[in-house]
Design a protein around this motif. Structure first.
Motif, PDB file in Angstrom:
ATOM      1  N   LYS A   1       0.843  -1.201   0.000  1.00 41.27           N
ATOM      2  CA  LYS A   1       0.000   0.000   0.000  1.00 41.27           C
ATOM      3  C   LYS A   1       0.872   1.242   0.000  1.00 41.27           C
TER       4      LYS A   1
ATOM      5  N   ARG B   1     -10.487   3.306  -2.627  1.00 37.04           N
ATOM      6  CA  ARG B   1     -10.498   1.940  -2.077  1.00 37.04           C
ATOM      7  C   ARG B   1      -9.082   1.512  -1.738  1.00 37.04           C
ATOM      8  N   ASP B   2      -8.975   0.488  -0.896  1.00 41.97           N
ATOM      9  CA  ASP B   2      -7.673  -0.082  -0.585  1.00 41.97           C
ATOM     10  C   ASP B   2      -7.052  -0.643  -1.859  1.00 41.97           C
ATOM     11  N   ASN B   3      -5.789  -0.317  -2.090  1.00 41.68           N
ATOM     12  CA  ASN B   3      -5.084  -0.866  -3.245  1.00 41.68           C
ATOM     13  C   ASN B   3      -3.599  -0.904  -2.955  1.00 41.68           C
TER      14      ASN B   3
ATOM     15  N   THR C   1      -6.529  -4.824  -5.750  1.00 42.57           N
ATOM     16  CA  THR C   1      -7.413  -4.567  -4.620  1.00 42.57           C
ATOM     17  C   THR C   1      -7.799  -5.947  -4.093  1.00 42.57           C
TER      18      THR C   1
ATOM     19  N   THR D   1     -16.281  -2.196  -2.307  1.00 39.04           N
ATOM     20  CA  THR D   1     -14.943  -1.694  -1.956  1.00 39.04           C
ATOM     21  C   THR D   1     -14.423  -2.381  -0.697  1.00 39.04           C
TER      22      THR D   1
END
Length: 749
Positions: A587, A603-605, A624, A679
């Motif tokens: 991240k 969003r988390d990626n 993701t 997400t």
């Protein structure tokens, strides 16, 4: 000795002999195929009358080659492919006019005689004797059907086709016997249905449904009498009576069929006259065949599906069995392709790289946890026209599946595998190493999987910038892609352990050869493919479980029966804790490391940049929790060129890097594919940090370079090199062409 007539026909004596022979044969057939000895007709060759009893008793009717439909995961058609354009239809879906027309012109006594029409044979022989040549044939519709079966069975093999059509008494005897068998087993209606489905109607159309669609763009059940007569007339000579190329000749032949229909009273004379006065009105449809017609740039995925069927043992034990399944067709293939993801991948691949650029881009997406391939996009369109910059080379996959010879060196995108191997061995993310920007290690200090030294030469390596010296922990080394750190980490974790971790997450060479066990592998000296990399990073997204990529959900044969298809195989490559930790560290790459231009804000990626030495390959691989995407950019033709001082997609780059071109492409692909989707977040775990130490001015320089990356300034003309965001290896450090170099080659991380 009898001589041929001046016109090329047989003499009266020869015709009489032929007449007697055929009459005797006909009598024998009607007597139940109890033929006399071969000497009675002067025949001795095997396969003629002497070999008659050896002919199998049952006619083996091969399945008819038909169209195969390839669908996306929602059931939408991607493409239709076929070796022969045919759609089999039942007799009830064929116009009565068509049935009457083909019977009238080809076998008007079809419903009155058996498999062999003795009256027809005698009439034809008499006519031929009088004409001094072959003026009239005598094959029944059933015999013609049997001959077509042999031709269909021969496929595209010229020798088999010649054998199936050779004008010998042996072949005629075989056809006669099979015709009798067919009459007994199938009956007239089924024979007529089969005949109309197997016959060639010209213009690459096999069977009446394909012919009706080709010439009139309508179903066979809707054919009018004049249209039916036209198609029935084509059968005798598809090239001579082709209405597309010779309307006049086709009209004459059509009118001959109409006259014959009136003569046998299948239509009235008034109906025939009216139809004859009607001009031919074609509405030609050019069928779309093959992956070249695939929608949304999915031709490469379509071809990957084809290659899967031709190579996977699930579809047959041998190459021949698998090829037969594909060529026969009639399949309905439901694939894993996501229409939204494919559209996004295609748009991303073409957004930053033009089809006529010297360099190309490849985008491939895999769903974590299922292994489903959701998209394959390329900057060059799928096709054979090189003048239009088309290609059939699938840059996403291995050579076996239609890709490049070796694949491409992956650069620093390999480093997370080394990190995972270290974590699995119990090495803390806080582990710190100090080094100058250059260093030398000894190959003998690295052990391969056989326990032997990896070599005996010194391994000289360096970081991208002279300012990159100091102390780093695992998190900062991933974020800044520090080569010296990962060389020392690999030494601590173990070369074999690093290679084995790569194998566990599905990392494979594009040529299928064994992964080289050299220290430089940690810096990306080996080759692989975008599909392999997308699948490998999907294992991180899936919390440590790797699933083999698949492209096919299900297949139905022409009868609607489901065929077995390859299933994904999932296995644990690392602990959930290890994967969670990698996710947290990667991240940082997209938040404030080398991949800031790729990061998603909603969003988390996570992900990793990679650029090989001499800028010959540039990568961004990221994910993701619900989608993994790999992007590659490089030279796809001939000797690979370096990406220095180049214009790609209309934009100038002094030097291409993983974060500045593949990264933005990745962002476009991910944004489009995930639009309006859920997400989910990564599982958050604490990641211990180590003590970092470096020159304050150098740290400030690094922060400045980070801000420049955020502004997208790293590719401005005239950059002095110190603002370049990738952490890459200069020339002469690792891996030669084809990957697996032991150092001193021309590729880098």
């Amino acid at each position: 000795m009898p001589k041929k007539r001046s016109g090329g026909g047989l003499t009266t004596t020869q015709q009489a002999a032929k007449f007697v022979g055929v009459a005797a044969l006909s009598g024998a057939v009607l007597a139940g195929i109890a033929l006399p000895a071969a000497g009675a007709l002067g025949l001795a060759a095997k396969g003629t009358v002497e070999g008659f009893d050896e002919i199998p008793s049952n006619l083996k009717t091969p399945p008819l080659s038909q169209r195969t439909t390839i669908q996306d995961r929602d059931g939408g058609t991607i493409a239709t492919v076929y070796s022969r354009d045919r759609t089999v239809v039942p007799l009830k879906d064929i116009s009565p006019h068509m049935q009457a027309a083909i019977i009238a012109i080809e076998d008007s006594r079809f419903y009155e005689h058996g498999a062999v029409d003795l009256k027809g044979i005698l009439r034809a022989m008499n006519r031929n004797v009088q004409a001094g040549g072959a003026a009239q044939g005598a094959s029944t519709l059933t015999q013609q059907y049997v001959k077509n079966v042999f031709v269909e069975e021969a496929g595209d093999d010229p020798e088999k086709v010649a054998e199936a059509t050779q004008q010998t008494l042996g072949r005629k005897v075989r056809e006669l016997k099979y015709a009798i068998q067919v009459e007994e087993e199938l009956g007239k209606k089924k024979i007529l249905e089969n005949y109309l489905n197997i016959t060639f109607f010209g213009q690459q159309a096999y069977g009446i449904e394909a012919a009706s669609q080709r010439y009139f763009s309508k179903h066979a059940k809707d054919l009018k009498v004049e249209e039916a007569a036209l198609l029935a007339g084509i059968v005798q000579s598809p090239s001579r009576y082709d209405p597309v190329n010779d309307t006049e000749e086709a009209t004459k032949r059509r009118n001959t069929v109409l006259a014959r229909m009136a003569a046998v009273k299948s239509i009235t004379q008034a109906e025939a006259d009216k139809a004859m006065e009607t001009p031919i009105k074609l509405k030609v449809s050019r069928p779309k065949n093959g992956c070249i017609t695939a929608v949304s740039g999915s031709g490469f995925f379509c071809d990957y599906v084809r290659k899967t069927i031709l190579t996977d043992p699930a579809f047959g034990k041998t190459d021949e069995e698998r090829a037969k399944l594909w060529n026969l067709g009639g399949l309905t293939i439901r694939t894993t392709l996501d229409p939204r993801a494919q559209k996004a991948a295609n748009e991303a691949a073409t957004a930053k790289v033009n089809k006529d650029d010297k360099f190309a881009a490849s985008v491939v997406q895999v769903q974590p946890g299922s292994g489903k391939i959701l998209s394959m996009g390329q900057s060059r369109p799928y096709g054979l026209d090189q003048k239009q910059n088309e290609t059939v080379l699938n840059l996403s996959v291995s050579n076996k599946m239609g890709g490049s010879t070796y694949g491409f060196q992956v650069g620093s995108t390999f480093k997370p595998f080394t990190a995972a191997a270290a974590l699995e061995k119990g090495i803390s993310p806080a582990t710190s190493f100090s080094s100058d920007w250059k260093m030398t290690l000894q190959e003998r200090d690295f052990r391969n999987c056989s326990g032997s030294p990896a070599g005996y030469a010194p391994w000289e390596l360096q970081n991208e910038l002279e300012s990159e010296k100091g102390t780093w922990d695992m998190t900062s080394a991933l974020g800044k892609s520090i080569n010296t750190y990962f060389a020392m980490l690999e030494q601590k974790a173990g070369l074999c352990e690093t290679v084995e971790m790569a194998k566990k997450v599905g990392y494979e060479r594009g040529d299928g050869k064994k992964i080289g066990e050299y220290p430089s592998i940690t810096l990306g000296g080996e080759v692989s493919t975008p599909l392999s990399m997308a699948g490998a990073y999907a294992a991180f997204a899936n919390r440590g479980t790797y699933c083999t990529p698949i492209a096919i959900e299900s297949i139905k044969d022409p009868q609607g029966k489901k065929l077995d298809v390859p299933k994904t195989s999932c296995s644990r490559a690392m602990s959930e804790r290890t994967a969670d930790t990698i996710n947290q560290m990667l991240k940082g790459v997209v938040e404030d490391g080398t991949g800031t231009q790729a990061g998603l804000s909603d969003r988390d990626n996570a992900g990793k940049t990679g650029t090989t030495n001499d800028r010959k390959d540039a990568w961004f691989v990221g994910y993701t929790p619900n989608l993994s995407t790999a992007v590659w950019v490089g030279d796809d033709v001939g000797e690979k060129s370096s990406m220095f001082n180049v214009t790609i997609g209309g934009q100038y780059y002094d030097k291409v890097c993983g974060g500045c071109l593949p990264g933005p492409i990745w962002r476009i692909a991910m944004t489009g594919a995930l639009d309006a989707s859920e997400t989910p977040g990564f599982n958050t775990v604490p990641v211990p940090r180590g003590k970092e130490k470096g020159d304050k001015d150098e740290e400030k320089g690094d922060r400045d370079r980070g801000r420049d990356r955020d502004r997208g300034d790293d590719d401005k003309p005239g950059d002095d090199g110190n603002r370049f965001p990738g952490i890459e290896l200069p020339e002469g450090v690792i891996g030669g062409p084809g990957g697996g170099g032991r150092g001193g080659g021309n590729e880098g991380p």
